[in-house]
Design a protein around this motif. Structure first.
Motif, PDB file in Angstrom:
ATOM      1  N   GLY A  10       6.613  -0.787   5.050  1.00 13.74           N
ATOM      2  CA  GLY A  10       6.558  -2.145   4.532  1.00 13.74           C
ATOM      3  C   GLY A  10       5.549  -2.257   3.411  1.00 13.74           C
ATOM      4  O   GLY A  10       5.077  -1.259   2.872  1.00 13.74           O
ATOM      5  N   LEU A  11       5.220  -3.493   3.085  1.00 17.42           N
ATOM      6  CA  LEU A  11       4.274  -3.786   2.018  1.00 17.42           C
ATOM      7  C   LEU A  11       2.906  -4.069   2.620  1.00 17.42           C
ATOM      8  O   LEU A  11       2.787  -4.849   3.568  1.00 17.42           O
ATOM      9  N   VAL A  12       1.873  -3.428   2.076  1.00 19.33           N
ATOM     10  CA  VAL A  12       0.515  -3.615   2.564  1.00 19.33           C
ATOM     11  C   VAL A  12      -0.441  -3.627   1.381  1.00 19.33           C
ATOM     12  O   VAL A  12      -0.184  -2.971   0.368  1.00 19.33           O
ATOM     13  N   GLN A  13      -1.505  -4.384   1.488  1.00 24.07           N
ATOM     14  CA  GLN A  13      -2.496  -4.438   0.417  1.00 24.07           C
ATOM     15  C   GLN A  13      -3.408  -3.213   0.466  1.00 24.07           C
ATOM     16  O   GLN A  13      -3.636  -2.627   1.545  1.00 24.07           O
ATOM     17  N   ALA A  14      -3.924  -2.872  -0.666  1.00 22.05           N
ATOM     18  CA  ALA A  14      -4.875  -1.766  -0.730  1.00 22.05           C
ATOM     19  C   ALA A  14      -6.045  -2.030   0.213  1.00 22.05           C
ATOM     20  O   ALA A  14      -6.532  -3.152   0.312  1.00 22.05           O
ATOM     21  N   LYS A  87      -4.230   3.242  -0.246  1.00 20.71           N
ATOM     22  CA  LYS A  87      -4.427   3.148  -1.681  1.00 20.71           C
ATOM     23  C   LYS A  87      -3.065   2.996  -2.358  1.00 20.71           C
ATOM     24  O   LYS A  87      -2.050   3.433  -1.808  1.00 20.71           O
ATOM     25  N   PRO A  88      -3.029   2.436  -3.545  1.00 19.43           N
ATOM     26  CA  PRO A  88      -1.744   2.329  -4.262  1.00 19.43           C
ATOM     27  C   PRO A  88      -1.047   3.683  -4.420  1.00 19.43           C
ATOM     28  O   PRO A  88       0.185   3.742  -4.383  1.00 19.43           O
ATOM     29  N   GLU A  89      -1.813   4.740  -4.563  1.00 26.05           N
ATOM     30  CA  GLU A  89      -1.204   6.068  -4.717  1.00 26.05           C
ATOM     31  C   GLU A  89      -0.578   6.595  -3.430  1.00 26.05           C
ATOM     32  O   GLU A  89       0.079   7.643  -3.445  1.00 26.05           O
ATOM     33  N   ASP A  90      -0.747   5.880  -2.318  1.00 20.70           N
ATOM     34  CA  ASP A  90      -0.056   6.242  -1.084  1.00 20.70           C
ATOM     35  C   ASP A  90       1.369   5.691  -1.048  1.00 20.70           C
ATOM     36  O   ASP A  90       2.124   5.990  -0.115  1.00 20.70           O
ATOM     37  N   THR A  91       1.720   4.886  -2.032  1.00 19.03           N
ATOM     38  CA  THR A  91       3.061   4.326  -2.100  1.00 19.03           C
ATOM     39  C   THR A  91       4.104   5.433  -2.215  1.00 19.03           C
ATOM     40  O   THR A  91       4.016   6.299  -3.090  1.00 19.03           O
ATOM     41  N   GLN A 116      15.491   9.556   7.987  1.00 19.58           N
ATOM     42  CA  GLN A 116      16.037   8.937   6.786  1.00 19.58           C
ATOM     43  C   GLN A 116      14.953   8.389   5.869  1.00 19.58           C
ATOM     44  O   GLN A 116      15.238   8.052   4.728  1.00 19.58           O
ATOM     45  N   GLY A 117      13.744   8.281   6.375  1.00 14.50           N
ATOM     46  CA  GLY A 117      12.633   7.814   5.569  1.00 14.50           C
ATOM     47  C   GLY A 117      12.365   6.330   5.729  1.00 14.50           C
ATOM     48  O   GLY A 117      13.251   5.546   6.076  1.00 14.50           O
ATOM     49  N   THR A 118      11.125   5.945   5.480  1.00 13.30           N
ATOM     50  CA  THR A 118      10.723   4.541   5.509  1.00 13.30           C
ATOM     51  C   THR A 118       9.780   4.287   4.352  1.00 13.30           C
ATOM     52  O   THR A 118       8.879   5.088   4.082  1.00 13.30           O
ATOM     53  N   GLN A 119      10.008   3.205   3.636  1.00 11.93           N
ATOM     54  CA  GLN A 119       9.236   2.908   2.421  1.00 11.93           C
ATOM     55  C   GLN A 119       7.900   2.267   2.773  1.00 11.93           C
ATOM     56  O   GLN A 119       7.845   1.306   3.550  1.00 11.93           O
ATOM     57  N   VAL A 120       6.857   2.791   2.180  1.00  7.90           N
ATOM     58  CA  VAL A 120       5.524   2.181   2.267  1.00  7.90           C
ATOM     59  C   VAL A 120       5.087   1.845   0.848  1.00  7.90           C
ATOM     60  O   VAL A 120       5.054   2.726  -0.021  1.00  7.90           O
ATOM     61  N   THR A 121       4.757   0.595   0.620  1.00  3.81           N
ATOM     62  CA  THR A 121       4.310   0.143  -0.688  1.00  3.81           C
ATOM     63  C   THR A 121       2.924  -0.459  -0.540  1.00  3.81           C
ATOM     64  O   THR A 121       2.730  -1.379   0.256  1.00  3.81           O
ATOM     65  N   VAL A 122       1.971   0.073  -1.295  1.00  3.59           N
ATOM     66  CA  VAL A 122       0.595  -0.404  -1.245  1.00  3.59           C
ATOM     67  C   VAL A 122       0.302  -1.131  -2.547  1.00  3.59           C
ATOM     68  O   VAL A 122       0.346  -0.530  -3.637  1.00  3.59           O
ATOM     69  N   SER A 123       0.008  -2.403  -2.453  1.00  2.60           N
ATOM     70  CA  SER A 123      -0.267  -3.204  -3.639  1.00  2.60           C
ATOM     71  C   SER A 123      -1.760  -3.214  -3.936  1.00  2.60           C
ATOM     72  O   SER A 123      -2.586  -3.212  -3.031  1.00  2.60           O
ATOM     73  N   SER A 124      -2.081  -3.248  -5.219  1.00  2.00           N
ATOM     74  CA  SER A 124      -3.495  -3.227  -5.625  1.00  2.00           C
ATOM     75  C   SER A 124      -4.057  -4.629  -5.722  1.00  2.00           C
ATOM     76  O   SER A 124      -3.347  -5.614  -5.649  1.00  2.00           O
TER      77      SER A 124
END
Length: 124
Positions: A10-14, A87-91, A116-124
């Protein structure tokens, strides 16, 4: 045969945390090593962490050492990746993998079974 399903992305903040799960089915005697890899857009799939099925020994990429923790619950046939201080680079898309043989963990081509994979998005 080992079937793997990841969840928890999912989406998580830095600076935040996220826990990924990898549920295994098919072969449920837990006699397989499990690893986590990740792949950012346009980049190769790279090793993140792995855990040995018998000893429980864990291995980490330098980029996540001290921030990520891999663990497994053999009774639930589930492996977890606790990610802290993100960190954002963990996205990336995070994949779990399983292997019955003894292999070098950090080569994606060594692993036979993949989720199948799961998306991780780290926002700055």
């Amino acid at each position: 045969q080992v079937l793997l399903v990841e969840s928890g992305g999912g989406l998580v903040q830095a600076g935040g945390s996220r826990r990924l799960s990898c549920a295994a089915s098919g072969r449920t005697d837990s006699t397989y090593d499990v690893g986590w890899f990740r792949q950012a857009p346009g980049k190769e799939r790279t090793f993140v962490a792995a855990i040995h099925w018998r000893s429980g020994n864990t291995y980490y990429a330098d980029s996540v050492k001290g921030r990520f923790t891999i663990s497994r619950d053999n009774a639930k046939n589930t492996v977890y990746l606790q990610m802290n201080s993100l960190k954002p680079e963990d996205t990336a898309v995070y994949y779990c993998a399983a292997e019955l043989r003894s292999i070098p963990y950090d080569y994606a081509t060594s692993w036979n079974y993949w989720g199948q994979g799961t998306q991780v998005t780290v926002s700055s």
